[in-house]
Each structure stands twice: as structure tokens, then as C-alpha cells.
Design an enzyme around this catalytic site. Structure first.
Site: not given
Length: 160
Positions: A35-37, A39
Site C-alpha cells: 500500500q505504498c506509492g 507499490t
């Protein structure tokens, strides 16, 4: 410990894995999050795996929840996400810490071999370490580095 082969990690399915199994291969170790920028880097990481696996290259993914709680899922949820969202076929491991007193020994070693902008700490998800066929850390890449930009370094190591 002086080589990738000196370490053991837990695979995402809970089984112990000797990293010596990757001896003789060029390896890209990455701390990941679902759930990361960054990803979306799973896509180009998988493309590297697809393009170079038959030449002795492997990506190793290590989920980590130390940065903004961006990997909150269980190992089963992480594996499902990687498979369905990005068709990840490279080895994934159980969630680990990469910083602090509970940092996985592999990451303690990686950071000691190649420090970054924060010295001995990992700055964020998707920090990448390139390891040569002898198990030595060759280079560290910031989270912002697109995996596709690592191709020339991978190709040099594969040709060596």
C-alpha cells in the site's frame, strides 16, 4: 557474515529458506509494501525477473511494515496481492523489520555493506540492493529508482 549465502530467511509460506540457494546468481533484494506509492514497482521488478531469470538473476522481495503502516496484511494476504495484482513469480519472504533493534540480520548486513542517505538506515519501502554472483553487495538504490533503470548494472553483472 560476509555473503548473501550466510543468511536464512522465512519464505512467505512460512518455510525456512537458505539464501545460499541463490549462490552463483545475481540477486536484487527489495523491501516491499502493498500500500505504498512505490507499490507499482512490483510490475518492473517482475519484468526484470522474467527477462533475466534464465541468465541467473533473481529478485527477492521482503515485505516490511515499518514505513507508514503500508504493509498491514498477513503473509497470505501479501502473497495473494502480489500474485493477483502483479503476477509476481519471484521469491517473496515473510514480513520483516529492516531498521531498528529487530532488523533482520540480512538487512543489518546489507546496510553495513552499502549505507544510504540516512547512513545505516533504510529510508523507505522499495530500497534495492544488487548482489553479485559471489554474494557481495555491489550497489544500493533509493526507493525512487525505477527497477528498469537498474538493467545496465544487472546486465554487467550477468556478463561478468
Amino acid at each position: 557474515m560476509t555473503s548473501l549465502s550466510d543468511f536464512t530467511a522465512t519464505a512467505i509460506d512460512g518455510t525456512p529458506k537458505q539464501l545460499a540457494d541463490y549462490a552463483g546468481e545475481v540477486v536484487l533484494v527489495v523491501n516491499t509494501a502493498s500500500q505504498c506509492g512505490f507499490t507499482s514497482q512490483y510490475g518492473p521488478l517482475q519484468q526484470l525477473q522474467t527477462d533475466y531469470a534464465d541468465r541467473g538473476f533473481v529478485v527477492l522481495g521482503f515485505p516490511c511494515d515499518q514505513f507508514g503502516h503500508q504493509e498491514p496484511g498477513t503473509e497470505a494476504e501479501i502473497a495473494q496481492f502480489c500474485e493477483t495484482s502483479y503476477a509476481v513469480s519471484f521469491p517473496m519472504f515473510a514480513k520483516i523489520d529492516v531498521n531498528g533493534e529487530h532488523a533482520h540480520p540480512l538487512y543489518r548486513w546489507l546496510k553495513s555493506e552499502r549505507s544510504g542517505i540516512l547512513g545505516g538506515a533504510i529510508k523507505w519501502n522499495f530500497t534495492k540492493f544488487l548482489i553479485d554472483r559471489g554474494g557481495a553487495v555491489v550497489k544500493r538504490y533509493a526507493p525512487t529508482v525505477d527497477p528498469a533503470d537498474i538493467r545496465p548494472d544487472i546486465e554487467r553483472l550477468l556478463a561478468a
